[in-house]
Design a protein around this motif. Structure first.
Motif, PDB file in Angstrom:
ATOM      1  N   ASN A 244       0.839  -1.192   0.000  1.00  0.00           N
ATOM      2  CA  ASN A 244       0.000   0.000   0.000  1.00  0.00           C
ATOM      3  C   ASN A 244       0.878   1.248   0.000  1.00  0.00           C
ATOM      4  N   SER A 308      -1.055   2.939  -5.039  1.00  0.00           N
ATOM      5  CA  SER A 308      -0.218   3.012  -3.838  1.00  0.00           C
ATOM      6  C   SER A 308       0.429   4.390  -3.717  1.00  0.00           C
ATOM      7  N   THR A 340      -5.433   7.285   0.081  1.00  0.00           N
ATOM      8  CA  THR A 340      -5.914   6.470  -1.040  1.00  0.00           C
ATOM      9  C   THR A 340      -7.396   6.694  -1.315  1.00  0.00           C
TER      10      THR A 340
END
Length: 343
Positions: A244, A308, A340
């Motif tokens: 991530n 990401s 995100t």
């Protein structure tokens, strides 16, 4: 910290032997020259310690993130031009605590193969606003210099029924990246604390497959349901268990943040500060990526979704131990996860 590869490139032969079959000779040399490498990881032996295998895994994952996140690649390239090595603090990934097909659910899917590499859970971080729980995986041999993993898991059974059904359809197709060959090598390093280079490469190839999307491309309708109930669940639907974010440890995250904003980087508006005041974090907003979705008529379509990102962290000394505070903070993590959402 000075990069050992800059001062004694030949001393990183073992790490280079582990990485080259995964990423190629040139990229292995590049990443070992980019990251700050602890001299304790140096060596030219034909056997690799579990800490060396762990560092090689992190280096390969770091490269993968740069391949997927152009803004992160730009930042790292600029740091290389300035001659500043990257102190890789941790990488983060999101998992599903729910039906996941042949893949074990949640953080256990990763602890099972990271434990033989010397990792253990040393922190539990409830993230109730996200319906998630985070765990810090620390490499016990070199906790300050081999990157940690921050592994979060989404509790599917706490979502609304439509989201639970969508999650089961999406993540229930997951496959297991580890087979008999990988487990033979993992059992060897788990017993002895080291392994042959060949066994290390086998472990790394299987581990890298784990940091990927192990399920089929999601149906667009299921993605939209997940997005309505859990933006983190929707993110995992497209990105899987890929990093991530990767995180650089810097001396002054506030000042670094202001410098990057002035250089045109799209950063979070504010720095997150832990409750104890010793851990401060910020991040570049997630890059967009094009991902496939299945349509009801069997065709596929492609949409842009959040991918990401790259993070920065400053860790002060814990006065109780006299060492770097390696902990995380639930509030910080919740704030960072938001990058995100608005990509």
């Amino acid at each position: 910290m000075a990069s050992a590869s800059r001062n004694a490139a030949e001393s990183l032969e073992t790490l280079h032997h582990l990485l080259s079959p995964l990423v190629g000779e040139a990229r292995a040399g590049w990443v070992l020259d980019t990251l700050a490498i602890d001299f304790a990881l140096a060596g030219s032996a034909r056997r690799a310690s579990r800490a060396q295998v762990a560092m090689a895994l992190n280096a390969a994952l770091f490269l993968d993130l740069l391949d997927r996140v152009p803004t992160a690649a730009r930042y790292v390239g600029e740091m290389r031009e300035k001659g500043e090595p990257i102190v890789f603090d941790h990488g983060a990934l999101r998992t599903i605590d729910g039906p996941t097909g042949a893949l074990p659910p949640g953080h256990g899917a990763f602890l099972r193969f990271l434990a033989p590499l010397g990792y253990e859970v040393r922190g539990l971080y409830p993230l109730p606003a996200l319906t998630m729980t985070g765990r810090a995986f620390v490499q016990v041999d070199l906790p300050e210099t081999v990157p940690q993993f921050f592994v979060s898991e989404l509790h599917v059974d706490q979502l609304a029924a439509p989201a639970q059904d969508a999650a089961a359809r999406v993540f229930g197709t997951s496959t297991d990246p580890l087979g008999d060959e990988e487990w033979l090598a993992l059992n060897a390093i788990g017993r002895h604390g080291d392994c042959t280079i060949e066994e290390g490469v086998t472990i790394l190839k299987g581990a890298l497959r784990a940091f990927d999307r192990r399920h089929s491309a999601p149906a667009l309708a299921d993605y939209e349901v997940l997005l309505a109930h859990s933006k983190e669940g929707a993110w995992i639907a497209t990105e899987g268990n890929a990093f991530n974010h990767a995180t650089t440890r810097v001396p002054d995250v506030q000042g670094h943040s202001e410098d990057l904003k002035a250089a045109g980087y799209p950063l979070k508006p504010a720095v997150e500060i832990s409750r104890n005041g010793r851990v401060r974090q910020t991040a570049i907003l997630a890059d967009k990526v094009a991902r496939p979705f299945r349509l009801p008529d069997g065709r596929e379509t492609t949409l842009e979704v959040p991918g990401s990102f790259y993070e920065f962290i400053t860790r002060d000394i814990d006065p109780d131990t006299g060492r770097i505070d390696l902990t995380f903070d639930s509030g910080n993590a919740t704030g960072i996860f938001a990058v995100t959402r608005g990509a």
